[in-house]
Design a protein around this motif. Structure first.
Motif, short mmCIF file in Angstrom:
data_model
loop_
_atom_site.label_atom_id
_atom_site.label_comp_id
_atom_site.label_asym_id
_atom_site.label_seq_id
_atom_site.Cartn_x
_atom_site.Cartn_y
_atom_site.Cartn_z
N ASP A 138 51.28 117.10 34.33
CA ASP A 138 51.46 115.65 34.36
C ASP A 138 50.50 114.89 33.45
N ASP A 139 49.42 115.58 33.07
CA ASP A 139 48.47 114.92 32.18
C ASP A 139 48.94 114.87 30.74
N LEU A 140 49.97 115.67 30.42
CA LEU A 140 50.48 115.67 29.05
C LEU A 140 51.24 114.38 28.77
N SER A 141 51.07 113.89 27.55
CA SER A 141 51.85 112.73 27.14
C SER A 141 53.00 113.23 26.27
N ARG A 163 46.31 122.59 25.60
CA ARG A 163 45.21 122.17 26.48
C ARG A 163 44.66 120.81 26.08
N ASN A 164 44.77 120.50 24.77
CA ASN A 164 44.29 119.20 24.29
C ASN A 164 45.38 118.13 24.31
N GLY A 165 46.58 118.50 24.76
CA GLY A 165 47.69 117.54 24.72
C GLY A 165 48.11 117.21 23.30
N LEU A 203 44.85 123.12 33.49
CA LEU A 203 45.54 121.98 32.91
C LEU A 203 46.67 121.52 33.85
N ALA A 204 46.83 120.20 33.99
CA ALA A 204 47.95 119.68 34.79
C ALA A 204 49.06 119.21 33.87
N TRP A 263 51.49 127.02 29.72
CA TRP A 263 50.17 126.75 29.15
C TRP A 263 49.42 128.01 28.72
#
Lengths: 574, 574
Positions: free
Chosen positions: A50-53, A99-101, A47-48, A10
C-alpha cells in the motif's frame, strides 16, 4: 481470476519461504568479517504494498475490449498488484527499485492467453494499436529484459504465458518433446519424468523460470556439460510474430542459411512471443551422481577442470569454487549436517599435514550420469585427473547437499537487502587461456570499485559450464550500503566487473542475456557490424518497436521510431 | 601470375587424375544392370576450352585500376581461363552447363587478395562502384552458390581467397586455432598436424574446399559425431563487410542476443567476405579406428545407429549404407583387394546359413577416436548394440579402405558424364522417427521421376552424421541420358527428391547449403516469417545487393533493387 502463481511481488521465491541464519552459526561472524554487516541487527520492516504509489493504467477501452475479446475479461487484468508483479524481473536493481517505490512506468494491462491462437491474436492487435507488448514467463530475469522503457508513451501490455504450461507430446523415438513456452522448470520435469524422460536443463532459477524464458535469454543449466546450453537443446520453435507464426521444424541439424532458430534464441521478446518449443529430451539415466572434491588452490582447480574438458571423460557437471566461495559455503553449513562433516577437524588436519594452506582450499562438484558402468568409468577418469592436480575426492555428502540447496541461493539476496547489504551476480565465459586473467582482473576491478565508493566489499567466484575451448566464470559480489543512492554505488561495482570481462577476452554474459543491464557492452563484445546485424533482424520484424523495445540494443543504436499515429490532443507539439 | 591451384575448369579434382573402371571388374556389369549404360562404349572426347564462346569482360578501366591498386596488377585477372574457373562450382548442373557452353554470365574480373586489409579494401571499392562481389574458396560448391545471376548487368568481381591460406596461431591452452579463410582442408590439417593438432572436419570435398567455404555453407564432416558440424567448430570470425570488419571473438558460449556468429554461418558471401576463422581444434588422438559392420537389412542398420546415438557410446563416425549403396560399394572393389575379402564366398556362405538375404546386406562404418582404453570401451559398447540388432563386426579392412577412398567419389561423376549418364547427390536431416519415411518417400519419388522422364534410374542412400534426435540421409542418384535437355530431366528427379524431403519432415539440406539449387524449398522449410528474417539480415548489410546476390532467398522473395547509379548511355529506357 487467472490462477497462475507468481513469485513474491517484492522479492525472490514463494511467499512464506525465506533465508534465515539462525541455524547457521558460522554465517554471522563470516558476514561481519567480510562486509562489516551485523546480522544480529534487526532487519528493516518488510515493504508494504500500500505504500507504493502506483501509476494509473493508460490502457484505453478499445484496446482492453479487444484483448478481452481474445482471452476473456477474466484473464485481462488492470489491477495494481498484477501490474506491479509484471513490471520488473528479479535483478538486484529491480528489487531495490521496488523497495524504493521507483516504478515510473509499469504495464497498463496484463493478459493471460490460453494458447498460441490467442497469443497470435494479441500480437496482431497490440501491433495494430501501436501499443507495446512485453512477454512474461516466470519473471526471474535479472538483466532488465522485462521492464517497460521509463519514457514509454504507448500503452504497455504484459503477456503472461503462465497458462501455456503443458507438455504437448513426446516423439519417443527421436527424444523430442513439444512443450508450451510458459511451462515452469518443475512442471516440465514432472510431466516428462512421469514418462521416464528428462530435459536436463537446471539453471539456478529453475523453480521459477519457464522454457520460453530460457530460450529468449539463452539460458544454461548446471548439467550443461552433458545436455548442452538451451541453444543446443532447442530443436524446433513456434513464435507468434506480427501477422503470422514463425515455424521452425524440429531438426537435428540443417543448412538453411543464416540460422533463424539462432535468431530467436536470445531475442528477449523483440521478435514476437515464443509459444512452443520442441526440445531434445533424454531417458532418465540409470545413475546420477554428484561428487565433492577439494583442491589445494584455485589454480589447481581450474587446471583440473580444463584437463577434464579435453579428456575422454564426459561428466554432466564441472564446477569449482574459489577459496572465498568455498569459505562462504563452509559458513552457510548447518550445525552438524552436510558440509560440516567436510570441515571436520580430522580432515583438515590431514590436509594441513599434506602441506595445504587451509585458507586456499577450493571446493568442487563434478556430476556423472549414464549407465552404471559408464558412471563408474567416468568417476575413475576424473579421479585420476583430480589427483594429478593435487586434489582429493571428498565424496557423495557435499554433492547431495549441493544438489538439494542449488535453487535456494537467490533467497539470500532479499535476506541481505533487509539488512542493508547489496548482493548480486555477474557471469561470463572465456577461452581457457584467458580464464585466470579474467578472474584476476574482475576481482581487482571489484575491489577497486569498493575502494572508490568507500565500502568493504566481497567478491567470490566459481567456474561452471565447461567446454572444450573454455568455461563460464560466475562471480557473486556484495557490500554493505549506507549511502543515499545504493544503485549508483552498485553500478560502479557491476560496471567495473563487466568491463573487466570484456577487456580480458570474456563475453558480457554466458547465460543471463543482454537485456538493458548489459547492453552498454554489446558493441565491445560483438563489434559495431554485429550490433548492426542484430538491429537489422529486429527491424525486419518490428519496424515500429512494438515488441519489448529497449532490450538488447544500447539506446544509442536504436532511436525511437516516428509515431505511426497522430499524437493525441494535448500531447502534440506547439 | 597468381600461383593458386584450382580444380579442372571442366570437372572435379586435379588435372591428370580421373576415375577408371578397368581394375574394377564388377563395375561394368553392375552399371549396365542398374542404368542400362555400357561402360565399354568409347567415352565422348573431352571438352576443348577453345570451343567455349566466352563473353567479354565488362569490367571498366576505373574499377580495374582500383582493384589493381589494392592487390597488384599481377593478381588482377581478366583472362578467359581465370574467369571460367570462377564461374561455377562443381554441381552436376555446373558441369553439364560448362560441357554445353552454357555460360551466359561469367565474372568480369578475378582478384586474389593477400590479407584481410586487401579484402576489406576490395569490398569497399566494389560496393562503392555498385559492382557485384562473389567470394570464391575452393570452388567445390554444389548448390549454385558461386554463379553470377544470368541477367546481372553490373560488373561481377570474383574474389579468390586462395592466398589467405595460413594458420595464424594456435592458442594451445584453449585448443583454438586462428586460420585464414582461404585455407584448403589438407593445408589446414598439415599445418595443425605438424604441431600435434587436428580440426577433425573432413567433408567429402575436403581436398578441394576451404575453411571459409565450409563456414559460408554450413558444412559437416564425416567425423561430425565427435567433432561437431562446422557450426559447432567455429568459435570466432572475422568478416569484411561494407565499410568495416565484423569481429566475433572466440568464445566457448555466449548470451549476446540473436547470434551474429550463426548469421555468418550459411551466409554464402551475402554478408561480406569471411577472412579468418577461429576454430576449436583437438590434440591428435592416441588411437583412431574405423571398423566395418554388416547388417541383415536397412531397418536393422538404422535401428543400430539410433541406439548408438542415445547410448553412452560416443563414436566419431556412424554410417550405414542401404542395400543398393552396399551393392555399389562391392561393385567398385578392385581385384583381390580391400572389400573383396568381405564378400569372399566364405563369409557370404556363413551369412546365408544365418538366414540373411544377401541382396539386403547393408555395409556400415563406425569410427572411434581417443585414448586406447576409451576406444576399446567404445568398440565393445557399439559391438553390443550391433549384435543386438542382428549385425556383425567385419573388421578393420573395409574401414581402412573407406578411409582411403572417401574423397574420391566426386571423380565418378565426370567419368559417368563422359559416358552419357547423370549422377548427383541430395541430402537431408530428419528426426529419427521420420527417417524411414523420408527414405521410403525419397526413393519412391526418384523412381516415379525416372518413370516420368522415361529412363532407367538408380537411387541409393546412406545414413551418416548421427545426433541424439536424428541423422542425415545422403542419397546418390543416377540415370543414363539420351534426350535433348539433360538438365530438364535432371530437375524432374532432383526436385522430386527434394520435395519428398521437405514433405516428410526433412530439411532441404543437412550440409550443402541453399544456394540457388535449394532456394525454392526455403519457405517450406523455415516458413514465410523465417524467410523474412533472413531477408532482414541480408538487407541490413547489403541493401544494394552487391554481395553475391541471388543466393539463399528464392527470386520471389528478393526483387532487384533500384539501381543506385544512372544507367549508362544506351542502356537507359526510351
Amino acid at each position: 481470476m487467472t490462477s497462475v502463481k507468481h513469485m513474491k511481488w517484492w522479492g525472490w521465491g514463494v511467499e512464506g519461504v525465506s533465508f534465515h541464519h539462525e541455524d547457521k552459526p558460522n554465517l554471522a561472524p563470516f558476514v561481519l568479517k567480510a562486509v562489516d554487516l551485523d546480522l544480529h541487527q534487526p532487519p528493516k520492516p518488510p515493504l508494504a504494498f500500500d505504500d507504493l504509489s502506483i501509476p494509473d493504467s493508460r490502457a484505453d477501452e478499445d484496446l482492453l475490449s479487444q484483448l478481452s475479446e481474445v482471452v476473456g475479461a477474466e484473464h485481462t487484468h488492470t489491477d495494481p498488484m498484477e501490474r506491479i508483479i509484471h513490471t520488473y524481473g528479479k535483478s538486484l536493481r529491480d528489487l531495490v527499485r521496488l523497495r524504493n517505490g521507483d516504478i515510473p512506468r509499469i504495464p497498463d494491462v496484463v493478459v493471460y492467453p490460453l494458447d498460441e491462437d490467442e497469443v497470435q491474436a494479441i500480437v496482431n492487435r497490440v501491433v495494430a494499436a501501436d501499443a507495446v507488448l512485453i512477454p512474461f514467463g516466470g519473471g526471474s530475469n535479472i538483466s532488465g529484459s522485462l521492464e517497460p522503457r521509463p519514457a514509454e508513451s504507448r500503452v504497455v501490455v504484459s503477456v503472461d504465458l503462465g497458462r501455456l504450461n503443458r507438455l504437448i507430446e513426446i516423439d519417443e523415438e527421436s527424444g523430442l518433446a513439444r512443450i508450451q513456452a510458459g511451462t515452469l522448470g518443475p512442471d516440465i520435469e514432472e510431466q516428462l519424468g512421469s514418462r521416464g524422460w528428462t530435459l536436463g536443463h537446471f539453471p539456478d532459477s529453475f523453480t521459477h523460470s519457464t522454457l520460453g524464458g530460457w530460450v529468449a535469454t539463452r539460458s544454461s543449466g548446471m548439467q550443461s556439460d552433458k545436455y548442452g546450453d538451451i541453444a543446443d537443446i532447442v530443436k524446433g520453435l513456434r513464435v507468434a510474430m506480427p501477422g503470422e507464426t514463425l515455424v521452425i521444424r524440429p531438426l537435428p541439424s540443417t543448412s538453411t542459411g543464416p540460422s533463424v532458430r539462432e535468431m530467436i534464441l536470445g531475442s528477449e521478446g523483440r521478435l514476437g512471443v515464443i509459444t512452443e518449443v520442441t526440445v531434445q529430451v533424454h531417458r532418465i539415466p540409470e545413475q546420477r551422481l554428484v561428487l565433492g572434491y577439494f583442491f589445494p588452490n584455485w589454480e589447481a582447480g581450474l587446471k583440473a577442470m580444463h584437463e577434464i574438458s579435453v579428456s575422454d571423460a564426459t561428466p554432466s557437471i564441472t564446477r569449482v569454487s574459489d577459496a572465498r566461495e568455498t569459505a562462504f559455503s563452509f559458513a552457510t553449513r548447518k550445525k552438524s549436517k552436510g558440509l560440516s562433516s567436510l570441515v571436520s577437524k580430522g580432515l583438515m588436519k590431514v590436509l594441513e599435514r599434506k602441506g595445504w594452506d587451509l585458507e586456499q582450499v577450493c571446493l568442487s562438484f563434478i556430476g556423472f550420469e549414464g549407465g552404471k558402468s559408464h558412471v563408474s568409468r567416468q568417476k575413475s577418469l576424473v579421479k585420476e585427473i583430480v589427483t594429478r592436480n593435487g586434489g582429493i575426492v571428498v565424496g557423495k555428502g557435499p554433492g547431495q547437499l549441493y544438489d538439494q540447496k542449488k535453487f535456494d541461493t537467490p533467497y539470500i539476496r532479499d535476506f541481505l537487502l533487509d539488512r542493508g547489504a547489496m548482493a548480486d551476480v555477474s557471469e561470463t565465459a572465456a577461452p581457457w587461456s584467458k580464464l585466470q586473467q579474467v578472474y584476476d582482473n574482475a576481482v581487482t576491478a571489484a575491489n577497486k570499485a569498493y575502494d572508490k565508493i568507500g565500502v568493504k566489499g566481497w567478491v567470490m567466484c566459481h567456474l561452471s559450464h565447461s567446454y572444450h575451448s573454455g568455461a563460464c566464470l560466475y562471480f557473486t559480489f556484495a557490500f554493505r550500503h549506507e549511502g543515499i543512492d545504493p544503485l549508483a554505488d552498485y553500478d560502479v561495482v557491476k560496471s567495473a566487473i563487466q568491463q573487466a570481462f570484456v577487456d580480458n577476452g570474456g563475453t558480457l554474459s554466458h547465460h543471463h542475456a543482454v537485456g538493458t543491464e548489459h547492453a552498454a557492452w554489446l558493441e565491445q563484445d560483438i563489434s559495431a557490424p554485429g550490433v548492426h546485424l542484430i538491429k537489422g533482424v529486429l527491424n525486419a520484424i518490428d519496424p515500429g518497436q512494438n515488441l519489448n523495445p529497449g532490450k538488447i540494443l544500447p539506446p544509442s543504436a536504436e532511436p525511437a521510431p516516428a509515431p505511426r499515429h497522430e499524437p493525441a490532443e494535448g500531447l502534440s507539439a506547439h
